[in-house]
Every structure is written in structure tokens, then in C-alpha cells.
Design a protein around this motif. Structure first.
Motif, PDB file in Angstrom:
ATOM      1  N   GLU A  17       0.852  -1.187   0.000  1.00 18.40           N
ATOM      2  CA  GLU A  17       0.000   0.000   0.000  1.00 18.40           C
ATOM      3  C   GLU A  17       0.889   1.238   0.000  1.00 18.40           C
ATOM      4  O   GLU A  17       1.358   1.684   1.049  1.00 18.40           O
ATOM      5  N   ALA A  18       1.119   1.768  -1.191  1.00 18.09           N
ATOM      6  CA  ALA A  18       2.004   2.924  -1.334  1.00 18.09           C
ATOM      7  C   ALA A  18       1.260   4.232  -1.104  1.00 18.09           C
ATOM      8  O   ALA A  18       1.791   5.173  -0.515  1.00 18.09           O
ATOM      9  N   CYS A  19       0.028   4.313  -1.589  1.00 10.48           N
ATOM     10  CA  CYS A  19      -0.783   5.537  -1.482  1.00 10.48           C
ATOM     11  C   CYS A  19      -1.718   5.394  -0.289  1.00 10.48           C
ATOM     12  O   CYS A  19      -2.667   4.605  -0.317  1.00 10.48           O
ATOM     13  N   TYR A  20      -1.441   6.163   0.775  1.00 14.55           N
ATOM     14  CA  TYR A  20      -2.170   5.985   2.035  1.00 14.55           C
ATOM     15  C   TYR A  20      -2.276   7.310   2.779  1.00 14.55           C
ATOM     16  O   TYR A  20      -1.426   8.195   2.631  1.00 14.55           O
ATOM     17  N   GLU A  26      10.087  -0.987  -7.206  1.00 15.97           N
ATOM     18  CA  GLU A  26       9.594  -0.935  -8.583  1.00 15.97           C
ATOM     19  C   GLU A  26       9.983  -2.170  -9.401  1.00 15.97           C
ATOM     20  O   GLU A  26       9.310  -2.517 -10.371  1.00 15.97           O
ATOM     21  N   ASN A  27      11.059  -2.858  -9.017  1.00 13.28           N
ATOM     22  CA  ASN A  27      11.486  -4.049  -9.740  1.00 13.28           C
ATOM     23  C   ASN A  27      11.421  -5.305  -8.874  1.00 13.28           C
ATOM     24  O   ASN A  27      12.128  -6.280  -9.137  1.00 13.28           O
ATOM     25  N   ALA A  28      10.577  -5.260  -7.839  1.00 15.13           N
ATOM     26  CA  ALA A  28      10.515  -6.371  -6.889  1.00 15.13           C
ATOM     27  C   ALA A  28       9.393  -7.365  -7.186  1.00 15.13           C
ATOM     28  O   ALA A  28       9.195  -8.317  -6.445  1.00 15.13           O
ATOM     29  N   GLY A  29       8.646  -7.117  -8.263  1.00 15.04           N
ATOM     30  CA  GLY A  29       7.580  -8.046  -8.615  1.00 15.04           C
ATOM     31  C   GLY A  29       6.317  -7.870  -7.805  1.00 15.04           C
ATOM     32  O   GLY A  29       5.495  -8.796  -7.723  1.00 15.04           O
ATOM     33  N   VAL A  30       6.120  -6.699  -7.198  1.00 12.21           N
ATOM     34  CA  VAL A  30       4.898  -6.422  -6.441  1.00 12.21           C
ATOM     35  C   VAL A  30       4.129  -5.299  -7.135  1.00 12.21           C
ATOM     36  O   VAL A  30       4.697  -4.516  -7.894  1.00 12.21           O
ATOM     37  N   PHE A  31       2.830  -5.231  -6.866  1.00 10.56           N
ATOM     38  CA  PHE A  31       2.059  -4.088  -7.348  1.00 10.56           C
ATOM     39  C   PHE A  31       1.924  -3.082  -6.221  1.00 10.56           C
ATOM     40  O   PHE A  31       2.185  -3.384  -5.051  1.00 10.56           O
ATOM     41  N   PHE A  32       1.516  -1.865  -6.570  1.00 10.34           N
ATOM     42  CA  PHE A  32       1.366  -0.808  -5.580  1.00 10.34           C
ATOM     43  C   PHE A  32      -0.117  -0.526  -5.369  1.00 10.34           C
ATOM     44  O   PHE A  32      -0.806  -0.075  -6.282  1.00 10.34           O
ATOM     45  N   SER A  33      -0.575  -0.799  -4.165  1.00  6.94           N
ATOM     46  CA  SER A  33      -1.975  -0.614  -3.827  1.00  6.94           C
ATOM     47  C   SER A  33      -2.176   0.755  -3.196  1.00  6.94           C
ATOM     48  O   SER A  33      -1.233   1.525  -2.999  1.00  6.94           O
ATOM     49  N   GLY A  34      -3.419   1.056  -2.880  1.00 10.73           N
ATOM     50  CA  GLY A  34      -3.731   2.316  -2.230  1.00 10.73           C
ATOM     51  C   GLY A  34      -5.100   2.266  -1.589  1.00 10.73           C
ATOM     52  O   GLY A  34      -6.003   1.595  -2.082  1.00 10.73           O
ATOM     53  N   GLY A  35      -5.233   2.955  -0.478  1.00 10.61           N
ATOM     54  CA  GLY A  35      -6.525   2.980   0.196  1.00 10.61           C
ATOM     55  C   GLY A  35      -6.606   4.085   1.216  1.00 10.61           C
ATOM     56  O   GLY A  35      -5.591   4.577   1.725  1.00 10.61           O
ATOM     57  N   SER A  36      -7.815   4.496   1.515  1.00 10.21           N
ATOM     58  CA  SER A  36      -8.044   5.607   2.438  1.00 10.21           C
ATOM     59  C   SER A  36      -8.033   5.182   3.894  1.00 10.21           C
ATOM     60  O   SER A  36      -7.861   6.010   4.780  1.00 10.21           O
ATOM     61  N   ASP A  37      -8.236   3.885   4.169  1.00 10.09           N
ATOM     62  CA  ASP A  37      -8.454   3.411   5.546  1.00 10.09           C
ATOM     63  C   ASP A  37      -9.688   4.105   6.132  1.00 10.09           C
ATOM     64  O   ASP A  37      -9.717   4.499   7.296  1.00 10.09           O
ATOM     65  N   PHE A  38     -10.684   4.271   5.283  1.00  9.02           N
ATOM     66  CA  PHE A  38     -11.920   4.985   5.642  1.00  9.02           C
ATOM     67  C   PHE A  38     -12.650   4.265   6.775  1.00  9.02           C
ATOM     68  O   PHE A  38     -12.814   3.050   6.756  1.00  9.02           O
ATOM     69  N   HIS A  39     -13.090   5.058   7.771  1.00 15.67           N
ATOM     70  CA  HIS A  39     -13.868   4.529   8.894  1.00 15.67           C
ATOM     71  C   HIS A  39     -15.217   5.241   9.064  1.00 15.67           C
ATOM     72  O   HIS A  39     -15.983   4.882   9.945  1.00 15.67           O
ATOM     73  N   GLY A  40     -15.461   6.249   8.243  1.00 14.90           N
ATOM     74  CA  GLY A  40     -16.686   7.022   8.445  1.00 14.90           C
ATOM     75  C   GLY A  40     -16.617   7.885   9.683  1.00 14.90           C
ATOM     76  O   GLY A  40     -17.631   8.151  10.340  1.00 14.90           O
ATOM     77  N   ASP A  41     -15.416   8.371  10.007  1.00 18.55           N
ATOM     78  CA  ASP A  41     -15.229   9.146  11.232  1.00 18.55           C
ATOM     79  C   ASP A  41     -15.962  10.480  11.227  1.00 18.55           C
ATOM     80  O   ASP A  41     -16.113  11.106  12.274  1.00 18.55           O
ATOM     81  N   TYR A  42     -16.408  10.911  10.058  1.00 20.24           N
ATOM     82  CA  TYR A  42     -17.163  12.169  10.018  1.00 20.24           C
ATOM     83  C   TYR A  42     -18.423  12.075  10.877  1.00 20.24           C
ATOM     84  O   TYR A  42     -18.944  13.086  11.359  1.00 20.24           O
ATOM     85  N   LYS A  43     -18.909  10.861  11.086  1.00 21.78           N
ATOM     86  CA  LYS A  43     -20.125  10.683  11.890  1.00 21.78           C
ATOM     87  C   LYS A  43     -19.873  10.937  13.375  1.00 21.78           C
ATOM     88  O   LYS A  43     -20.812  11.129  14.143  1.00 21.78           O
ATOM     89  N   THR A  44     -18.600  10.936  13.791  1.00 24.17           N
ATOM     90  CA  THR A  44     -18.269  11.161  15.197  1.00 24.17           C
ATOM     91  C   THR A  44     -17.828  12.594  15.455  1.00 24.17           C
ATOM     92  O   THR A  44     -17.471  12.932  16.575  1.00 24.17           O
ATOM     93  N   GLY A  45     -17.816  13.411  14.413  1.00 18.91           N
ATOM     94  CA  GLY A  45     -17.443  14.807  14.598  1.00 18.91           C
ATOM     95  C   GLY A  45     -15.951  15.071  14.560  1.00 18.91           C
ATOM     96  O   GLY A  45     -15.504  16.182  14.864  1.00 18.91           O
TER      97      GLY A  45
END
Length: 304
Positions: free
Chosen positions: A234-237, A262-281
């Protein structure tokens, strides 16, 4: 905004939106691929709420979203934030039920002890109070550490859940290391079930982790996982909205990870780790698609 968010959470672990609500929000934001990766528990095919049963993948497809059922497994007893995401697994494998049973037992025992230590250490609280706060009186084994941090904030002991996490990390007397599975074993088991494995937020792992009494650098630890067969990193976080204490920006971290692997044979993932924290203020909460990968990249390198 990214069209593919491969790291999100719902109320089935420590998120604040149900799986259905997460799909709805993703669709409204233009998300094309949404991975729900709750902590140490798999997403069922059907989600039932208030007597209504929803087939989640079909529901998502009807809203223009490709739903990926996933899991985020907390690994390594001696190091915090060694989390491995599994996607495209054979969820019917008995391994997953066995893993969940192990995790529930070790997690509950350790969190009860943390509450006892906090109570004795000047932060009055009880396990019963925490259960009432989370609404998990009937399912005490489903309490998560982030909910404990939110509980501490609710009692006014810290300003936010992040401050609660930092409090425990900087006060060893409150630390209880629960037994977690070995990361190399989790990589092997996910592959056995036909899935792919992604290391989540690698820079949340401390600078010098210790594995089997051997101290190493963070990158050496990542190298070990790659050598074992890690499929993606997970590169983009959203490091800017977590407990990350380093000096690099999230873009600098992404560049460093890409450059090294970049040459290790892996892909680069990404995610927000979203929890919906806006609901808690919580101010400036993470949003779906805030980090992720492009749809083109997903189709070319990740989709199975």
C-alpha cells in the motif's frame, strides 16, 4: 479522488458506516472499486439489518460499484501496525473461522487488561462502561482497540482517538501485547486460499521493528515480507490523518516505496483506511477515494 479504494472499514469492525452505507457513499463519490477490509473478520455475502437482507456484491453492482470482499489481519505480537490485507480469497476455507476465533480470544483478554491498567493509572474506567459505550454488551469479544481510544476521548481523557493511541504507545505501563499471528504464516495461508496479500500502511510500522529477536530496519522488514511472497504494498495511504510520527509527507512515502520496490515483482496498492469518522465529529476525517489507485492500474495489475 481515486476510483479504486482498496482499504476501508465498516461497522463490522471499527467503522461507523454499515457495509450498505459504505457502498452508497462510494457510489455517490464515483468509486468504481471498493474493498471492504474489516479487521480480522471477513465480509459475508449477505448483510442483514433491521430484518432486511442484502446481497452485498449484487447491491454494489446495481450502484455501479465493484465490491471486493477482503480482510485486514493484524499480525506480529511484537510490532504494532503490521497489517496484511487479503483480497480474492476463498472465504469458505476453515482457516478464516479458526483465525477469527483466535483473534477474538486474544483481543478480548488484552483489552480488558488495558482497561484495568488505565483505571489503576489515573484514568477511571471499567470494562462494563466500555461495553455500554460501544453498544457491545452482548458481543464483548467484538470490541476493538480504536473503540477503546474513542471511549477515552469520550470521557475527556484525550482529545481524539489518535491521542488515545499515542497515550498508550508512549506509556509502556498501559501496553499489553496481545498474541497475533505471524505475518509470514498469514501470507502463506492467504495464498493457500487463492488470495493475494497486500501490506497495509508500511510506514506506520516503527523505524526498527524486531522480528524473532532480530532488530531490523522498516525496509528490511518489508523486504522479508516481499521475499515470502507479498503481492502488493500500500504505497498511497492517508498518513497525514493517522498516528504516523515521521517527517515524510504521504507523497514522499509513496515515492520512496515505489522507488525501492519498482522491480521487486509487487504491485502498488492504495486505500483511504476509511472509517466514516465524520459521523463522530472528528475534524478533517478520511474520505473514500482520498487515497487509492486508478481504475486503469487496478484492471492491469491487481484485478484477478
Amino acid at each position: 479522488m481515486y476510483q479504486c479504494d482498496l482499504h476501508t472499514h465498516t461497522t463490522r469492525s471499527d467503522g461507523h458506516l454499515t457495509p450498505v452505507e459504505s457502498i452508497d457513499r462510494g457510489a455517490a463519490l464515483g468509486i468504481k472499486v471498493l474493498a471492504i477490509t474489516d479487521h480480522d473478520t471477513i465480509l459475508p455475502l449477505y448483510y442483514e439489518e433491521k430484518g432486511k437482507k442484502t446481497e452485498l456484491e449484487q447491491y454494489a453492482a446495481c450502484h455501479g460499484v465493484e465490491l471486493l470482499r477482503g480482510i485486514e489481519v493484524s499480525c506480529d505480537t511484537n510490532n504494532e501496525d503490521v497489517h496484511l490485507i487479503g483480497l480474492y480469497c476463498g472465504w469458505e476455507s476453515p482457516f478464516w473461522e479458526q483465525l477469527e476465533d483466535r483473534v477474538l480470544k486474544s483481543r478480548t483478554e488484552s483489552y480488558r487488561e488495558i482497561v484495568r491498567r488505565l483505571d489503576r493509572g489515573g484514568y477511571p474506567m471499567s470494562w462494563e462502561e466500555l461495553l455500554a459505550y460501544t453498544g457491545k454488551e452482548e458481543t464483548p469479544d467484538r470490541v476493538l482497540k480504536k473503540e477503546l481510544f474513542e471511549f477515552m476521548a469520550g470521557k475527556g481523557y484525550v482529545k481524539s482517538w489518535l491521542d488515545g493511541k499515542n497515550l498508550l504507545q508512549t506509556h509502556p505501563e498501559f501496553t499489553v501485547d496481545r498474541e497475533k499471528p505471524d505475518p509470514l504464516e498469514i501470507i502463506r495461508q492467504i495464498h493457500k486460499t487463492g488470495g493475494i496479500v497486500i501490506q497495509a500502511h508500511p510506514f506506520l510500522v516503527k523505524d526498527e521493528p524486531v522480528y524473532k529477536n532480530r532488530r531490523m530496519t522498516r525496509f528490511a522488514y518489508m523486504d522479508m515480507l516481499v521475499e515470502e511472497g507479498l503481492d502488493g504494498i500500500e504505497a498511497c495511504y492517508t498518513y497525514d490523518k493517522t498516528s504516523y510520527r515521521g517527517n515524510l509527507t504521504k507523497l514522499e512515502i509513496e515515492k520512496a516505496v515505489r522507488r525501492r520496490y519498482e522491480n521487486a515483482g509487487v504491485f502498488f496498492s492504495g486505500g483511504s483506511d476509511f472509517h466514516g469518522d465524520y459521523k463522530t465529529g472528528i475534524p478533517n476525517p478520511r474520505e473514500l477515494g482520498e487515497c487509492g489507485v486508478s481504475y486503469e492500474y487496478f484492471c492491469k495489475y491487481i484485478r484477478r
